[in-house]
Motif scaffolding. Structure first.
Motif, mmCIF file in Angstrom:
data_model
loop_
_atom_site.group_PDB
_atom_site.id
_atom_site.type_symbol
_atom_site.label_atom_id
_atom_site.label_comp_id
_atom_site.label_asym_id
_atom_site.label_seq_id
_atom_site.Cartn_x
_atom_site.Cartn_y
_atom_site.Cartn_z
ATOM 1 N N VAL A 10 30.809 67.688 3.879
ATOM 2 C CA VAL A 10 30.255 68.736 3.021
ATOM 3 C C VAL A 10 28.910 68.315 2.453
ATOM 4 O O VAL A 10 27.972 69.130 2.377
ATOM 5 C CB VAL A 10 31.247 69.077 1.885
ATOM 6 C CG1 VAL A 10 30.588 69.971 0.846
ATOM 7 C CG2 VAL A 10 32.481 69.743 2.452
ATOM 8 N N THR A 14 24.946 71.648 6.864
ATOM 9 C CA THR A 14 24.391 72.941 6.475
ATOM 10 C C THR A 14 25.502 73.991 6.529
ATOM 11 O O THR A 14 26.582 73.747 7.084
ATOM 12 C CB THR A 14 23.268 73.378 7.426
ATOM 13 O OG1 THR A 14 23.824 73.613 8.738
ATOM 14 C CG2 THR A 14 22.191 72.307 7.536
ATOM 15 N N ALA A 15 25.228 75.168 5.981
ATOM 16 C CA ALA A 15 26.218 76.247 6.012
ATOM 17 C C ALA A 15 26.545 76.636 7.456
ATOM 18 O O ALA A 15 27.704 76.894 7.782
ATOM 19 C CB ALA A 15 25.692 77.454 5.238
ATOM 20 N N GLU A 16 25.521 76.667 8.316
ATOM 21 C CA GLU A 16 25.759 77.045 9.701
ATOM 22 C C GLU A 16 26.619 76.016 10.423
ATOM 23 O O GLU A 16 27.464 76.351 11.252
ATOM 24 C CB GLU A 16 24.425 77.229 10.435
ATOM 25 C CG GLU A 16 23.643 78.453 9.990
ATOM 26 C CD GLU A 16 22.998 78.243 8.624
ATOM 27 O OE1 GLU A 16 22.651 77.086 8.289
ATOM 28 O OE2 GLU A 16 22.859 79.226 7.876
ATOM 29 N N TYR A 28 36.791 76.836 5.605
ATOM 30 C CA TYR A 28 36.567 76.743 4.161
ATOM 31 C C TYR A 28 37.858 76.361 3.438
ATOM 32 O O TYR A 28 37.855 75.476 2.563
ATOM 33 C CB TYR A 28 36.044 78.078 3.623
ATOM 34 C CG TYR A 28 35.971 78.103 2.116
ATOM 35 C CD1 TYR A 28 34.937 77.479 1.435
ATOM 36 C CD2 TYR A 28 36.968 78.737 1.364
ATOM 37 C CE1 TYR A 28 34.888 77.479 0.043
ATOM 38 C CE2 TYR A 28 36.927 78.745 -0.016
ATOM 39 C CZ TYR A 28 35.881 78.111 -0.671
ATOM 40 O OH TYR A 28 35.843 78.107 -2.050
ATOM 41 N N ARG A 50 29.213 71.946 -3.997
ATOM 42 C CA ARG A 50 28.343 72.147 -2.839
ATOM 43 C C ARG A 50 29.038 73.009 -1.785
ATOM 44 O O ARG A 50 28.416 73.886 -1.175
ATOM 45 C CB ARG A 50 27.926 70.815 -2.225
ATOM 46 C CG ARG A 50 27.114 70.970 -0.951
ATOM 47 C CD ARG A 50 26.456 69.697 -0.504
ATOM 48 N NE ARG A 50 25.874 69.842 0.824
ATOM 49 C CZ ARG A 50 24.748 70.494 1.109
ATOM 50 N NH1 ARG A 50 24.072 71.079 0.127
ATOM 51 N NH2 ARG A 50 24.302 70.571 2.340
ATOM 52 N N GLU A 53 28.708 76.557 -2.790
ATOM 53 C CA GLU A 53 27.350 77.059 -2.584
ATOM 54 C C GLU A 53 27.081 77.326 -1.098
ATOM 55 O O GLU A 53 26.486 78.351 -0.734
ATOM 56 C CB GLU A 53 26.340 76.057 -3.122
ATOM 57 C CG GLU A 53 24.876 76.413 -2.859
ATOM 58 C CD GLU A 53 24.482 77.758 -3.457
ATOM 59 O OE1 GLU A 53 23.579 78.403 -2.882
ATOM 60 O OE2 GLU A 53 25.067 78.163 -4.482
ATOM 61 N N LEU A 54 27.541 76.422 -0.243
ATOM 62 C CA LEU A 54 27.373 76.622 1.198
ATOM 63 C C LEU A 54 28.126 77.868 1.666
ATOM 64 O O LEU A 54 27.637 78.619 2.516
ATOM 65 C CB LEU A 54 27.857 75.390 1.965
ATOM 66 C CG LEU A 54 27.015 74.126 1.810
ATOM 67 C CD1 LEU A 54 27.706 72.945 2.479
ATOM 68 C CD2 LEU A 54 25.624 74.316 2.399
ATOM 69 N N TRP A 55 29.304 78.087 1.105
ATOM 70 C CA TRP A 55 30.081 79.271 1.483
ATOM 71 C C TRP A 55 29.358 80.551 1.084
ATOM 72 O O TRP A 55 29.319 81.521 1.841
ATOM 73 C CB TRP A 55 31.457 79.197 0.830
ATOM 74 C CG TRP A 55 32.343 80.380 1.119
ATOM 75 C CD1 TRP A 55 32.730 81.342 0.246
ATOM 76 C CD2 TRP A 55 32.926 80.725 2.378
ATOM 77 N NE1 TRP A 55 33.524 82.271 0.873
ATOM 78 C CE2 TRP A 55 33.662 81.911 2.188
ATOM 79 C CE3 TRP A 55 32.902 80.139 3.643
ATOM 80 C CZ2 TRP A 55 34.367 82.526 3.208
ATOM 81 C CZ3 TRP A 55 33.605 80.761 4.668
ATOM 82 C CH2 TRP A 55 34.332 81.940 4.446
ATOM 83 N N SER A 57 26.195 80.919 0.809
ATOM 84 C CA SER A 57 24.932 81.074 1.542
ATOM 85 C C SER A 57 25.122 81.220 3.039
ATOM 86 O O SER A 57 24.142 81.284 3.782
ATOM 87 C CB SER A 57 24.021 79.867 1.273
ATOM 88 O OG SER A 57 24.562 78.683 1.834
ATOM 89 N N ARG A 58 26.397 81.258 3.504
ATOM 90 C CA ARG A 58 26.617 81.418 4.934
ATOM 91 C C ARG A 58 26.011 82.746 5.407
ATOM 92 O O ARG A 58 25.875 83.697 4.634
ATOM 93 C CB ARG A 58 28.110 81.383 5.261
ATOM 94 C CG ARG A 58 28.868 82.623 4.839
ATOM 95 C CD ARG A 58 30.362 82.420 4.923
ATOM 96 N NE ARG A 58 31.092 83.648 4.679
ATOM 97 C CZ ARG A 58 31.272 84.202 3.487
ATOM 98 N NH1 ARG A 58 30.760 83.617 2.397
ATOM 99 N NH2 ARG A 58 31.951 85.325 3.357
#
Length: 315
Positions: A10, A14-16, A28, A50, A53-55, A57-58
């Motif tokens: 994590v 990156t989100a991707e 997730y 984090r 936040e990544l989830w 911004s996916r």
């Protein structure tokens, strides 16, 4: 995967990379279970924040110049998916093997922006951004492009809705403006290489034309057309299929064939002969100057129909 591995993943992904697979929700939930502070205590606080936040911004792609959403897939092109973004469209190639074609488009649009007459730049897209996007260990090239016109329709759509042929007086303004777009590109040293129905967009109300999809273009001396659209193989001149050197004569031949097909049997003999003269087998025998060809077309249209008049056109 253990807790330490999940935290490291994590913190470094990156989100991707985390959520670009087939089941983002399952990924997730699995990670959240491993690193939630309720399960592992305070050491999970930073990693879980984090992850959250990544989830959120996916579905976005970040480049050095901007952030682009991939939530609205508007069109699947031959090579790339086109996502609607405020700047226009994000084109993201589906197969990384085609990255070089997306790079060709960026080079061609950049060259025209630098060298073409600014008055005619609305006839071609505007390059907003170009970048390499890495997800799941695979780098794919993306281009963000914008156009000035709105309410655009492809000539493929026009053909579908006018199966019995287009009135030559309507085809005339499309052909004229297409020649302006091609002349603009050629003077900047760019050959489009794929003047096909899906790549010519018109704005019916204002009689606008935009020539899109420059992925097949050649913009360097001696450069060949790197690929074709297989379903349109019969539309390409011999020099493309034989890996010969393309030139303005290549685009002019394809444009003439496209307009002849658009008119079908409704084209008068003189106009059909004009189109046939642009499609002779030998490139040396074909026209190679779009601006000169436009002047010759205007003379022919004047003889056939008299002074130019604005004709309202609707799809």
């Amino acid at each position: 995967m253990n807790t330490d591995e999940a935290i490291a993943l994590v913190e470094g992904a990156t989100a991707e990379e985390l959520f670009g697979g087939a089941d983002a929700h399952q990924q997730y939930r699995a990670l959240a279970k491993l690193i939630h502070p309720d399960a592992i205590g305070p050491r999970g606080t930073k990693a879980f924040a984090r992850l959250s936040e990544l989830w959120r911004s996916r579905g976005t792609i970040r480049s050095a110049r901007g952030v682009y959403s991939t939530t609205t897939l508007e069109h699947r092109g031959d090579l790339a998916n086109l996502y609607k973004v405020p700047e226009g469209h994000l084109k993201l190639v589906r197969d990384p093997a085609c990255n070089d074609l997306m790079a060709r488009e960026a080079a061609a649009l950049r060259r025209m922006a630098e060298h073409a007459d600014p008055r005619y730049l609305p006839y071609v897209p505007r390059l907003v951004d170009t970048f390499r996007h890495k997800a799941d260990g695979t780098a794919r090239r993306g281009n963000v492009i914008g156009v000035s016109a709105t309410r655009l329709h492809s000539l493929a759509e026009v053909q579908r809705k006018r199966p019995h042929g287009l009135d030559p007086r309507d085809a005339a303004w499309m052909w004229r403006r297409l020649l302006v777009g091609l002349g603009t590109a050629h003077r900047a040293g760019v050959v489009h290489g794929a003047v096909l129905p899906e790549h010519v967009l018109i704005e019916p109300g204002d009689h606008g034309v935009v020539l899109v999809d420059w992925c097949y273009s050649a913009s360097e001396p001696g450069e060949r057309i790197a690929a074709i659209v297989p379903r349109h193989r019969d539309r390409y001149p011999a020099e493309v299929l034989d890996r010969g050197e393309p030139g303005p004569y290549t685009d002019l031949a394809m444009a003439a064939g496209l307009m002849a097909d658009l008119m079908g049997d409704r084209a008068p003999k003189a106009l059909r002969r004009f189109a046939d003269g642009c499609r002779l087998a030998s490139p040396r025998q074909r026209p190679d100057d779009a601006w000169r060809l436009l002047a010759e077309l205007d003379e022919l249209l004047h003889r056939l129909y008299g002074p130019r008049k604005f004709r309202p056109f609707a799809i």
